[in-house]
Design a protein around this motif. Sequence first.
Motif, PDB file in Angstrom:
ATOM      1  N   TRP A  48     -12.689  -4.629  -2.116  1.00  0.00           N
ATOM      2  CA  TRP A  48     -12.128  -4.416  -0.783  1.00  0.00           C
ATOM      3  C   TRP A  48     -10.651  -4.774  -0.748  1.00  0.00           C
ATOM      4  N   ARG A  49     -10.280  -5.829  -1.435  1.00  0.00           N
ATOM      5  CA  ARG A  49      -8.875  -6.248  -1.464  1.00  0.00           C
ATOM      6  C   ARG A  49      -8.024  -5.159  -2.112  1.00  0.00           C
ATOM      7  N   ARG A  50      -8.506  -4.592  -3.195  1.00  0.00           N
ATOM      8  CA  ARG A  50      -7.762  -3.531  -3.878  1.00  0.00           C
ATOM      9  C   ARG A  50      -7.700  -2.262  -3.028  1.00  0.00           C
ATOM     10  N   LEU A  51      -8.788  -1.946  -2.351  1.00  0.00           N
ATOM     11  CA  LEU A  51      -8.810  -0.768  -1.483  1.00  0.00           C
ATOM     12  C   LEU A  51      -7.827  -0.932  -0.324  1.00  0.00           C
ATOM     13  N   ILE A  52      -7.833  -2.102   0.295  1.00  0.00           N
ATOM     14  CA  ILE A  52      -6.898  -2.364   1.389  1.00  0.00           C
ATOM     15  C   ILE A  52      -5.459  -2.308   0.887  1.00  0.00           C
ATOM     16  N   GLY A  53      -5.210  -2.860  -0.286  1.00  0.00           N
ATOM     17  CA  GLY A  53      -3.868  -2.796  -0.867  1.00  0.00           C
ATOM     18  C   GLY A  53      -3.416  -1.376  -1.110  1.00  0.00           C
ATOM     19  N   MET A  54      -4.316  -0.533  -1.646  1.00  0.00           N
ATOM     20  CA  MET A  54      -3.948   0.864  -1.895  1.00  0.00           C
ATOM     21  C   MET A  54      -3.686   1.606  -0.590  1.00  0.00           C
ATOM     22  N   VAL A  55      -4.465   1.308   0.447  1.00  0.00           N
ATOM     23  CA  VAL A  55      -4.256   1.960   1.742  1.00  0.00           C
ATOM     24  C   VAL A  55      -2.897   1.559   2.318  1.00  0.00           C
TER      25      VAL A  55
END
Length: 146
Positions: free
Chosen positions: A3-10
């Motif tokens: 989730w942290r990586r997904l939020i960062g990419m967004v």
Amino acid sequence: MAWRRLIGMVFMSIGAAVAVAMIILTALVLTNFLKWGDTLMALRTVAVVILPAIAAGVAALFIGRLAYGDLKESAPVTNASSRAVRMTGIVIAVGLGGMLAFLFFAGIGPDDATAAFALAGGMIAGGVLAFLGSRIKPINRRSYLK
């Protein structure tokens, strides 16, 4: 962690898109919807309006990179984020540099100094952003295997 990586990419995607969209929108407005005589006045207004939006987009891009994490390690998005940051910086520098050149060719009066300084500052910030984007590099994992 996913989730942290997904939020960062967004956040990185949104930040880059906002910064680049402001430059493109400004170029479209100045070239398509204004008369030549009104362009100088509009350029001052546009400089004051788009620079905070560009700054917010760049801030979102860096927040996304920090949220993604692993700044020193190789990650699947490291090359993509490096290219996004670099291209955003280049587009900002070229776009604002073009507007600044137009302002110089149109003639800078005493009341245009604020717009000229704002455009020059934004162009320098775009160059710095492009430089920082080139510094984001993954570590070669093969050196750990030896």
